[in-house]
Design a protein around this motif. Structure first.
Motif, PDB file in Angstrom:
ATOM      1  N   SER A 155       0.817  -1.219   0.000  1.00 31.05           N
ATOM      2  CA  SER A 155       0.000   0.000   0.000  1.00 31.05           C
ATOM      3  C   SER A 155       0.849   1.267   0.000  1.00 31.05           C
ATOM      4  O   SER A 155       0.317   2.373  -0.124  1.00 31.05           O
ATOM      5  CB  SER A 155      -0.939   0.006   1.208  1.00 31.05           C
ATOM      6  OG  SER A 155      -0.200   0.012   2.414  1.00 31.05           O
ATOM      7  N   SER A 167      -9.755  -6.895  -4.641  1.00 29.38           N
ATOM      8  CA  SER A 167     -10.334  -5.745  -3.938  1.00 29.38           C
ATOM      9  C   SER A 167     -10.129  -4.506  -4.807  1.00 29.38           C
ATOM     10  O   SER A 167      -9.166  -4.427  -5.573  1.00 29.38           O
ATOM     11  CB  SER A 167      -9.683  -5.559  -2.561  1.00 29.38           C
ATOM     12  OG  SER A 167      -8.260  -5.550  -2.671  1.00 29.38           O
ATOM     13  N   TYR A 225     -10.289  -0.082  -5.331  1.00 28.87           N
ATOM     14  CA  TYR A 225     -10.120   1.190  -4.631  1.00 28.87           C
ATOM     15  C   TYR A 225      -9.963   2.336  -5.634  1.00 28.87           C
ATOM     16  O   TYR A 225      -9.645   2.134  -6.798  1.00 28.87           O
ATOM     17  CB  TYR A 225      -8.852   1.170  -3.734  1.00 28.87           C
ATOM     18  CG  TYR A 225      -8.736  -0.055  -2.887  1.00 28.87           C
ATOM     19  CD1 TYR A 225      -9.338  -0.119  -1.638  1.00 28.87           C
ATOM     20  CD2 TYR A 225      -8.025  -1.172  -3.339  1.00 28.87           C
ATOM     21  CE1 TYR A 225      -9.242  -1.252  -0.857  1.00 28.87           C
ATOM     22  CE2 TYR A 225      -7.929  -2.310  -2.568  1.00 28.87           C
ATOM     23  CZ  TYR A 225      -8.540  -2.353  -1.333  1.00 28.87           C
ATOM     24  OH  TYR A 225      -8.453  -3.480  -0.560  1.00 28.87           O
ATOM     25  N   GLU A 245      -7.438   6.272  -2.177  1.00 27.32           N
ATOM     26  CA  GLU A 245      -7.891   5.319  -1.175  1.00 27.32           C
ATOM     27  C   GLU A 245      -6.912   4.159  -1.019  1.00 27.32           C
ATOM     28  O   GLU A 245      -6.754   3.596   0.079  1.00 27.32           O
ATOM     29  CB  GLU A 245      -9.271   4.797  -1.568  1.00 27.32           C
ATOM     30  CG  GLU A 245      -9.914   3.853  -0.597  1.00 27.32           C
ATOM     31  CD  GLU A 245     -11.213   3.274  -1.123  1.00 27.32           C
ATOM     32  OE1 GLU A 245     -11.915   2.607  -0.335  1.00 27.32           O
ATOM     33  OE2 GLU A 245     -11.519   3.460  -2.325  1.00 27.32           O
ATOM     34  N   PHE A 246      -6.248   3.785  -2.089  1.00 25.71           N
ATOM     35  CA  PHE A 246      -5.333   2.635  -2.069  1.00 25.71           C
ATOM     36  C   PHE A 246      -4.231   2.801  -1.037  1.00 25.71           C
ATOM     37  O   PHE A 246      -3.792   1.827  -0.414  1.00 25.71           O
ATOM     38  CB  PHE A 246      -4.730   2.440  -3.458  1.00 25.71           C
ATOM     39  CG  PHE A 246      -3.676   1.375  -3.520  1.00 25.71           C
ATOM     40  CD1 PHE A 246      -4.018   0.040  -3.503  1.00 25.71           C
ATOM     41  CD2 PHE A 246      -2.323   1.717  -3.576  1.00 25.71           C
ATOM     42  CE1 PHE A 246      -3.042  -0.946  -3.546  1.00 25.71           C
ATOM     43  CE2 PHE A 246      -1.346   0.739  -3.618  1.00 25.71           C
ATOM     44  CZ  PHE A 246      -1.699  -0.595  -3.607  1.00 25.71           C
ATOM     45  N   ILE A 291      -4.883   1.133   2.560  1.00 21.88           N
ATOM     46  CA  ILE A 291      -5.374  -0.233   2.759  1.00 21.88           C
ATOM     47  C   ILE A 291      -4.417  -1.055   3.633  1.00 21.88           C
ATOM     48  O   ILE A 291      -3.218  -0.776   3.706  1.00 21.88           O
ATOM     49  CB  ILE A 291      -5.615  -0.949   1.414  1.00 21.88           C
ATOM     50  CG1 ILE A 291      -4.282  -1.197   0.684  1.00 21.88           C
ATOM     51  CG2 ILE A 291      -6.560  -0.153   0.536  1.00 21.88           C
ATOM     52  CD1 ILE A 291      -4.430  -2.042  -0.565  1.00 21.88           C
TER      53      ILE A 291
END
Length: 281
Positions: free
Chosen positions: A200, A232, A234, A238-239, A242
């Protein structure tokens, strides 16, 4: 079912040979011109009988084998002028290739025969044809690339230098990404060994051709042999927040099964970047 894949640019069949050259300024001399047809191919067994399919149509084995034999023509393009047609005998593209690597001028056509895109890839003047991509001779755009409408009118142009985008003239309103960078601590994240929790921390940087930017989606895939693929999704910002350790637990794939992590960036439904991560043991 057995699928026949040609992974670089297209599937090919049926060849003819001519002599010719498109530019007097090229380093290549007296290149053969080879004609191919881009087709999809597969075989499958139905009730004990092997079925041969080309372009979603059943054909006899002789026809299928003739397409198979054409693979040798791609292998023997070292280099050549390659002319690629579809199943309806319409010219799709032509240019200078070494097997499947573009190494010279290129033209792409509309179905009506008008030129859609015209440009130049870096030529190999060394006479050494080994490791072209490693040596930066495989599909490296240079000079001016020109884009036309179906009537033959020029729409816009792009300038490239040694594979790097320079400018768009005039600048277009549609967002276009010419390169997606994945950076970890200031370095290219490709083949950079990362711990799972560091995934991330990768910076996802789209390089646009113009001022128009797009909404991008990031997908993280976790895969292993014998397990269902876990994915998943994103936004780019937002990534960065995580928890990839929790995602690995949620996937149900044990670390000792050597899970593979893949980052994919999408603009709408179109893939604009992909990174296969190297995970530190």
């Amino acid at each position: 079912m057995k699928l026949i894949f040609f992974t670089c640019l297209f599937c090919l069949a049926s060849a003819g040979f001519l002599k010719g050259q498109s530019s007097s300024s090229t380093v290549y001399k007296d290149l053969a011109t080879k004609k191919f047809f881009a087709v999809s191919m597969m075989t499958r067994v139905v009730e004990g009988e092997r079925i041969y399919i080309v372009e979603n149509k059943k054909v006899d084995k002789l026809t299928y084998d003739s397409f198979q034999l054409a693979r040798r023509n791609m292998e023997n393009c070292r280099p050549c002028i390659l002319k690629v047609y579809n199943g309806s005998n319409q010219l799709l593209r032509e240019g200078v290739y070494y097997t499947d690597a573009p190494v010279g001028w290129e033209k792409i056509y509309y179905p009506n025969g008008k030129i859609k895109i015209s440009g130049q890839y870096k030529e190999n003047s060394t006479n050494d044809w080994g490791d072209l991509c490693t040596r930066h001779y495989c599909g490296v755009k240079i000079g001016r690339w020109t884009y036309f409408d179906e009537g033959g009118k020029q729409l816009y142009a792009e300038d490239w230098k040694d594979g790097e985008f320079i400018r768009q003239i005039p600048e277009q309103l549609t967002p276009e990404i010419w390169k997606m960078e994945f950076v970890f601590q200031g370095k290219d994240a490709e083949n950079f060994p990362l711990r799972v929790e560091q995934i991330s921390e990768i910076d996802i940087i789209p390089r646009y051709k113009n001022k128009a930017h797009a909404v991008l989606t990031v997908k993280l895939y976790i895969e292993a042999v014998g397990y269902r693929s876990f994915v998943s999704k994103y936004g780019v910002d937002e990534f960065k927040g995580i928890d990839t350790r929790k995602l690995l637990l949620a996937s149900g794939i044990p670390m000792d099964k050597n899970p593979r992590f893949i980052l994919e960036v999408l603009k709408g439904e179109n893939n604009v970047g992909r990174l296969y991560l190297t995970i530190a043991k």
